[in-house]
Write a protein that holds these residues in place. Structure first.
Motif, PDB file in Angstrom:
ATOM      1  N   ASN A   1      34.227  77.893   4.787  1.00 43.00           N
ATOM      2  CA  ASN A   1      33.855  76.920   5.801  1.00 43.00           C
ATOM      3  C   ASN A   1      34.689  77.157   7.062  1.00 43.00           C
ATOM      4  O   ASN A   1      35.863  76.804   7.114  1.00 43.00           O
TER       5      ASN A   1
ATOM      6  N   ASN B   1      33.445  74.656  16.874  1.00 42.35           N
ATOM      7  CA  ASN B   1      34.173  73.750  17.738  1.00 42.35           C
ATOM      8  C   ASN B   1      34.530  74.411  19.064  1.00 42.35           C
ATOM      9  O   ASN B   1      34.869  75.592  19.097  1.00 42.35           O
TER      10      ASN B   1
ATOM     11  N   LYS C   1      29.687  79.814  11.119  1.00 32.62           N
ATOM     12  CA  LYS C   1      28.659  78.881  11.602  1.00 32.62           C
ATOM     13  C   LYS C   1      28.118  79.284  12.981  1.00 32.62           C
ATOM     14  O   LYS C   1      27.482  78.484  13.649  1.00 32.62           O
TER      15      LYS C   1
ATOM     16  N   TRP D   1      34.322  69.400  21.232  1.00 33.29           N
ATOM     17  CA  TRP D   1      32.958  69.223  20.723  1.00 33.29           C
ATOM     18  C   TRP D   1      32.911  69.836  19.332  1.00 33.29           C
ATOM     19  O   TRP D   1      33.432  70.927  19.099  1.00 33.29           O
ATOM     20  N   ASN D   2      32.272  69.143  18.418  1.00 35.10           N
ATOM     21  CA  ASN D   2      32.098  69.620  17.049  1.00 35.10           C
ATOM     22  C   ASN D   2      30.620  69.867  16.780  1.00 35.10           C
ATOM     23  O   ASN D   2      29.769  69.334  17.474  1.00 35.10           O
ATOM     24  N   HIS D   3      30.368  70.658  15.757  1.00 38.07           N
ATOM     25  CA  HIS D   3      28.989  70.983  15.346  1.00 38.07           C
ATOM     26  C   HIS D   3      28.185  71.506  16.541  1.00 38.07           C
ATOM     27  O   HIS D   3      27.034  71.110  16.745  1.00 38.07           O
TER      28      HIS D   3
ATOM     29  N   HIS E   1      39.522  71.975  13.017  1.00 36.27           N
ATOM     30  CA  HIS E   1      38.395  71.094  12.664  1.00 36.27           C
ATOM     31  C   HIS E   1      37.353  71.919  11.900  1.00 36.27           C
ATOM     32  O   HIS E   1      36.160  71.820  12.163  1.00 36.27           O
ATOM     33  N   CYS E   2      37.817  72.714  10.963  1.00 33.39           N
ATOM     34  CA  CYS E   2      36.967  73.705  10.293  1.00 33.39           C
ATOM     35  C   CYS E   2      35.693  73.114   9.677  1.00 33.39           C
ATOM     36  O   CYS E   2      34.632  73.717   9.752  1.00 33.39           O
ATOM     37  N   ASP E   3      35.794  71.949   9.076  1.00 30.25           N
ATOM     38  CA  ASP E   3      34.622  71.344   8.434  1.00 30.25           C
ATOM     39  C   ASP E   3      33.568  70.915   9.445  1.00 30.25           C
ATOM     40  O   ASP E   3      32.413  70.718   9.091  1.00 30.25           O
ATOM     41  N   ASP E   4      33.976  70.741  10.709  1.00 29.88           N
ATOM     42  CA  ASP E   4      33.071  70.236  11.741  1.00 29.88           C
ATOM     43  C   ASP E   4      32.608  71.303  12.718  1.00 29.88           C
ATOM     44  O   ASP E   4      32.066  70.991  13.775  1.00 29.88           O
ATOM     45  N   GLY E   5      32.834  72.559  12.417  1.00 28.60           N
ATOM     46  CA  GLY E   5      32.532  73.649  13.348  1.00 28.60           C
ATOM     47  C   GLY E   5      31.060  73.942  13.480  1.00 28.60           C
ATOM     48  O   GLY E   5      30.238  73.410  12.724  1.00 28.60           O
TER      49      GLY E   5
ATOM     50  N   CYS F   1      34.353  78.201  11.665  1.00 27.51           N
ATOM     51  CA  CYS F   1      33.506  78.272  12.864  1.00 27.51           C
ATOM     52  C   CYS F   1      32.755  79.602  12.977  1.00 27.51           C
ATOM     53  O   CYS F   1      31.587  79.619  13.350  1.00 27.51           O
TER      54      CYS F   1
END
Length: 124
Positions: A24, A65, A29, A75-77, A59-63, A26
């Motif tokens: 998980n 980023n 993703k 900014w995430n996602h 913020h790896c889970d939200d990448g 960036c």
């Protein structure tokens, strides 16, 4: 961390690459593709922004980023749909910096003039 010129707007794109057992990140993703998209959008909109790849924004889970310097907004996602609004925010900060620098320049001229006398400088 990358250093940047004082007064220059910077967009930091996390390009951290991780592998199993925790893939998980960036880079997995699509953050590498965002780098060029941001550069192209900035060029298209005449925004003086430095787009740089950095290792991690934590913020790896939200990448993916992206972080805007100097505001530190993250900014995430991020997808390509968000890129125009990110560049618009960068442009707003660019204008703020330009106004601040202009004010400080003229304020400095006034102080210099008061301290050292009238040098026949006129600004219209």
């Amino acid at each position: 961390q990358h250093s940047h010129k004082i007064g220059r707007i910077q967009l930091q794109v996390c390009t951290q690459q991780r592998y199993a057992p925790n893939p998980n990140c960036c880079a997995n993703k699509g953050s590498h593709a965002l780098l060029e998209s941001l550069r192209q959008e900035a060029l298209k909109n005449n925004v003086d922004v430095e787009v740089v790849a950095i290792r991690c924004l934590l913020h790896c889970d939200d990448g993916p980023n992206i972080k805007l310097i100097p505001s530190n907004k993250i900014w995430n996602h991020v997808s390509t749909d968000l890129i125009p609004s990110i560049i618009l925010d960068a442009k707003k900060y660019q204008l703020i910096i330009e106004i601040r620098q202009t004010f400080l320049y003229y304020f400095g001229v006034v102080l210099f003039s008061k301290k050292y006398g009238d040098l026949k400088w006129k600004f219209y």
